[in-house]
Enzyme design. Structure first.
Site, PDB file in Angstrom:
ATOM      1  N   TYR A   1     -48.249 -44.169  16.743  1.00  0.00           N
ATOM      2  CA  TYR A   1     -47.477 -44.875  15.766  1.00  0.00           C
ATOM      3  C   TYR A   1     -47.463 -44.547  14.296  1.00  0.00           C
ATOM      4  O   TYR A   1     -48.381 -43.688  13.903  1.00  0.00           O
ATOM      5  CB  TYR A   1     -47.813 -46.352  16.328  1.00  0.00           C
ATOM      6  CG  TYR A   1     -49.022 -46.695  15.360  1.00  0.00           C
ATOM      7  CD1 TYR A   1     -48.791 -47.644  14.293  1.00  0.00           C
ATOM      8  CD2 TYR A   1     -50.315 -46.585  16.109  1.00  0.00           C
ATOM      9  CE1 TYR A   1     -49.992 -48.017  13.631  1.00  0.00           C
ATOM     10  CE2 TYR A   1     -51.296 -47.002  15.223  1.00  0.00           C
ATOM     11  CZ  TYR A   1     -51.245 -47.675  14.382  1.00  0.00           C
ATOM     12  OH  TYR A   1     -52.581 -48.286  13.288  1.00  0.00           O
TER      13      TYR A   1
ATOM     14  N   ARG B   1     -46.297 -37.886   8.784  1.00  0.00           N
ATOM     15  CA  ARG B   1     -47.688 -38.172   9.477  1.00  0.00           C
ATOM     16  C   ARG B   1     -47.467 -38.483  11.001  1.00  0.00           C
ATOM     17  O   ARG B   1     -48.197 -37.773  11.861  1.00  0.00           O
ATOM     18  CB  ARG B   1     -48.252 -39.259   8.903  1.00  0.00           C
ATOM     19  CG  ARG B   1     -49.559 -39.586   9.290  1.00  0.00           C
ATOM     20  CD  ARG B   1     -50.289 -40.581   8.426  1.00  0.00           C
ATOM     21  NE  ARG B   1     -49.623 -41.901   8.560  1.00  0.00           N
ATOM     22  CZ  ARG B   1     -50.106 -42.919   7.997  1.00  0.00           C
ATOM     23  NH1 ARG B   1     -51.152 -43.078   6.946  1.00  0.00           N
ATOM     24  NH2 ARG B   1     -49.634 -44.202   8.060  1.00  0.00           N
TER      25      ARG B   1
ATOM     26  N   ARG C   1     -49.685 -44.464  38.126  1.00  0.00           N
ATOM     27  CA  ARG C   1     -50.885 -44.320  37.180  1.00  0.00           C
ATOM     28  C   ARG C   1     -51.373 -42.869  37.557  1.00  0.00           C
ATOM     29  O   ARG C   1     -51.940 -42.689  38.703  1.00  0.00           O
ATOM     30  CB  ARG C   1     -51.796 -45.294  37.237  1.00  0.00           C
ATOM     31  CG  ARG C   1     -53.075 -45.142  36.166  1.00  0.00           C
ATOM     32  CD  ARG C   1     -53.934 -46.456  36.499  1.00  0.00           C
ATOM     33  NE  ARG C   1     -54.820 -46.367  35.625  1.00  0.00           N
ATOM     34  CZ  ARG C   1     -56.236 -45.709  35.323  1.00  0.00           C
ATOM     35  NH1 ARG C   1     -56.365 -44.894  36.649  1.00  0.00           N
ATOM     36  NH2 ARG C   1     -57.059 -45.899  34.554  1.00  0.00           N
TER      37      ARG C   1
ATOM     38  N   HIS D   1     -53.964 -39.766  35.229  1.00  0.00           N
ATOM     39  CA  HIS D   1     -54.634 -39.266  33.958  1.00  0.00           C
ATOM     40  C   HIS D   1     -53.762 -38.306  33.373  1.00  0.00           C
ATOM     41  O   HIS D   1     -53.513 -38.059  32.290  1.00  0.00           O
ATOM     42  CB  HIS D   1     -56.092 -39.062  33.802  1.00  0.00           C
ATOM     43  CG  HIS D   1     -57.041 -40.157  34.024  1.00  0.00           C
ATOM     44  ND1 HIS D   1     -57.005 -41.047  35.152  1.00  0.00           N
ATOM     45  CD2 HIS D   1     -57.714 -40.942  33.047  1.00  0.00           C
ATOM     46  CE1 HIS D   1     -57.724 -42.057  34.892  1.00  0.00           C
ATOM     47  NE2 HIS D   1     -58.253 -41.972  33.661  1.00  0.00           N
TER      48      HIS D   1
ATOM     49  N   LYS E   1     -53.009 -41.196  14.354  1.00  0.00           N
ATOM     50  CA  LYS E   1     -52.591 -42.476  14.508  1.00  0.00           C
ATOM     51  C   LYS E   1     -52.118 -43.004  15.898  1.00  0.00           C
ATOM     52  O   LYS E   1     -50.994 -43.142  16.241  1.00  0.00           O
ATOM     53  CB  LYS E   1     -51.557 -43.008  13.469  1.00  0.00           C
ATOM     54  CG  LYS E   1     -51.344 -44.279  12.872  1.00  0.00           C
ATOM     55  CD  LYS E   1     -50.493 -44.522  11.658  1.00  0.00           C
ATOM     56  CE  LYS E   1     -50.487 -45.935  11.058  1.00  0.00           C
ATOM     57  NZ  LYS E   1     -51.563 -46.356  10.490  1.00  0.00           N
TER      58      LYS E   1
ATOM     59  N   GLU F   1     -63.720 -45.487   6.014  1.00  0.00           N
ATOM     60  CA  GLU F   1     -62.403 -46.359   5.882  1.00  0.00           C
ATOM     61  C   GLU F   1     -62.706 -47.792   6.153  1.00  0.00           C
ATOM     62  O   GLU F   1     -63.774 -48.326   6.659  1.00  0.00           O
ATOM     63  CB  GLU F   1     -61.249 -45.712   6.338  1.00  0.00           C
ATOM     64  CG  GLU F   1     -61.304 -45.453   7.978  1.00  0.00           C
ATOM     65  CD  GLU F   1     -60.379 -44.773   8.432  1.00  0.00           C
ATOM     66  OE1 GLU F   1     -59.205 -44.613   7.708  1.00  0.00           O
ATOM     67  OE2 GLU F   1     -60.080 -44.354   9.603  1.00  0.00           O
TER      68      GLU F   1
ATOM     69  N   LEU G   1     -57.995 -41.874   8.445  1.00  0.00           N
ATOM     70  CA  LEU G   1     -56.456 -41.683   8.673  1.00  0.00           C
ATOM     71  C   LEU G   1     -55.926 -41.470   7.377  1.00  0.00           C
ATOM     72  O   LEU G   1     -56.473 -41.807   6.166  1.00  0.00           O
ATOM     73  CB  LEU G   1     -55.923 -43.062   8.835  1.00  0.00           C
ATOM     74  CG  LEU G   1     -54.422 -42.918   9.183  1.00  0.00           C
ATOM     75  CD1 LEU G   1     -53.857 -42.258  10.426  1.00  0.00           C
ATOM     76  CD2 LEU G   1     -53.775 -44.324   8.920  1.00  0.00           C
TER      77      LEU G   1
END
Length: 278
Positions: A33, A52, A101, A103, A145, A177, A201
Site C-alpha cells: 500500500y 515507492r 486459500r 500459500h 510497504k 524508526e 521505510l
C-alpha cells in the site's frame, strides 16, 4: 461524497463497499500500500508515493496490471468526487486471484486495487510529540510497504495506552524508526537519520527533510544512531506524510530536545512555506 471506497473499478461510500472473501488479503495480508494527503484536492508528492508503491509491488512480485500514469490519473479523478479537498488518500493492491486459500500464487494474475479517501487535514508543523519506545521485532522487509502491519499495530496501541503520540523502534541499541513515522535527530547543527535500508521505510517526508536541509546548508548524516544519541540530541524530529516535521519533547518520561530551536524552526518554516501554505 463524504468519503469514497474503490475496488477494481467500482466505487461508493466506504461503508457500502463489499470485498470478496476469497481476496488473498483476508488470509495472508498479501499486498502493498501507500498513502498521502491532499490539500485543496491536490495530492501531495503523488509521483514519489507512486514510485515507492511500484517499488514495493515489484519487491513482492505482484502483477499490478496498470502503469503509474493510470494510477495517478485515477487517484486525482477520485479525490474530486469528495465534498472537501483536505483528504487522506490511501491505496493498496492485494495479490490477485480470487481462488480458495493457498500459500503459493499465480504470478500472471493481476492484482486487486483498493482505494479509500477520507477527510483529514495535515498536522500543523508546531505539534510536539510525546514518545515511548519498544524493541523492533519486525522482519527485515521494513523498506517494503506491505499490509503486514501487526508490529506497528501493537506499537501504536502501546503508545496509546501510555498516552503518547508515537512508539520509537530500536534493534538493540540502534534506533530505526517509529510505528508509522521516521525519526531523526539534530546534533551540533547536523541532521542525523537512519539510512534507507531494509530496517526502515524510505519515507517521502524523510526524503524531503533531507532535501530541505541541503537547501538550507545543514549537514546531513545518513547513519544508524543509538538510543544514547537519541536522548542526548539537541532536537528530535518525527516525520510522515501526515506529520511533515514535528519535534518531540519527551521519551518514556524523560525530557528530550529543546536545545536547538533555531535550526529546528528554520527547517519547519521552509517546509511550512513549501507544503502547507494556503
Amino acid at each position: 461524497m463524504q468519503n469514497l471506497g474503490y475496488y477494481n473499478g467500482k466505487y461508493d461510500l466506504i461503508e457500502n463497499m463489499m470485498i470478496p472473501m476469497t481476496d488473498r488479503v483476508h488470509w495472508f495480508g498479501d499486498g502493498v500500500y501507500d498513502a498521502t494527503c491532499a490539500r485543496n484536492y491536490q495530492i501531495m508528492e503523488l509521483k514519489a508515493h507512486i514510485d515507492r508503491f511500484f517499488n514495493s509491488a515489484k519487491a513482492l512480485n505482484i502483477n499490478l496490471g496498470f502503469d503509474k500514469k493510470y494510477l495517478a490519473d485515477l487517484l486525482q479523478e477520485l479525490v474530486h468526487k469528495l465534498d472537501e479537498g483536505d483528504l487522506f488518500v490511501y491505496w493498496q493492491v492485494t495479490r490477485g486471484g480470487n481462488g480458495f486459500r493457498g500459500h503459493s500464487y499465480d504470478s500472471e494474475v493481476k492484482a486487486n486495487l483498493w482505494i479509500t479517501i477520507t477527510p483529514e487535514k495535515v498536522t500543523k508543523i508546531d505539534k510536539k510529540f510525546k514518545l515511548t519506545m519498544m524493541e523492533d521485532k519486525r522482519y527485515q522487509y521494513c523498506n517494503i510497504k506491505t499490509l503486514n502491519l501487526i508490529p506497528s499495530v501493537l506499537a501504536a496501541q502501546f503508545a496509546k495506552e501510555k498516552n503518547c503520540d508515537e512508539t520509537v523502534f530500536h534493534r538493540g541499541n540502534i534506533v530505526t524508526e517509529c510505528a508509522h513515522s521516521n525519526i531523526h535527530i539534530l546534533k551540533d547543527g547536523k541532521l542525523i537519520t537512519h539510512p534507507a535500508d531494509e530496517y526502515i521505510l524510505p519515507g517521502i517526508a524523510r526524503a524531503n527533510l533531507i532535501k530541505v536541509c541541503h537547501a538550507l546548508n545543514i549537514e546531513v548524516e545518513e547513519r544508524p544512531f543509538t538510543l544514547k544519541e537519541l536522548f542526548a540530541a539537541d532536537e528530535i524530529i518525527v516525520s510522515s506524510s501526515g506529520d511533515l516535521c514535528n519535534s518531540a519533547y519527551e521519551l518514556d518520561g524523560k525530557a528530550i530536545g529543546g536545545k536547538d530551536e533555531k535550526t529546528l524552526s528554520k527547517i519547519q518554516k521552509y517546509i511550512a512555506d513549501k507544503w502547507l501554505k494556503d
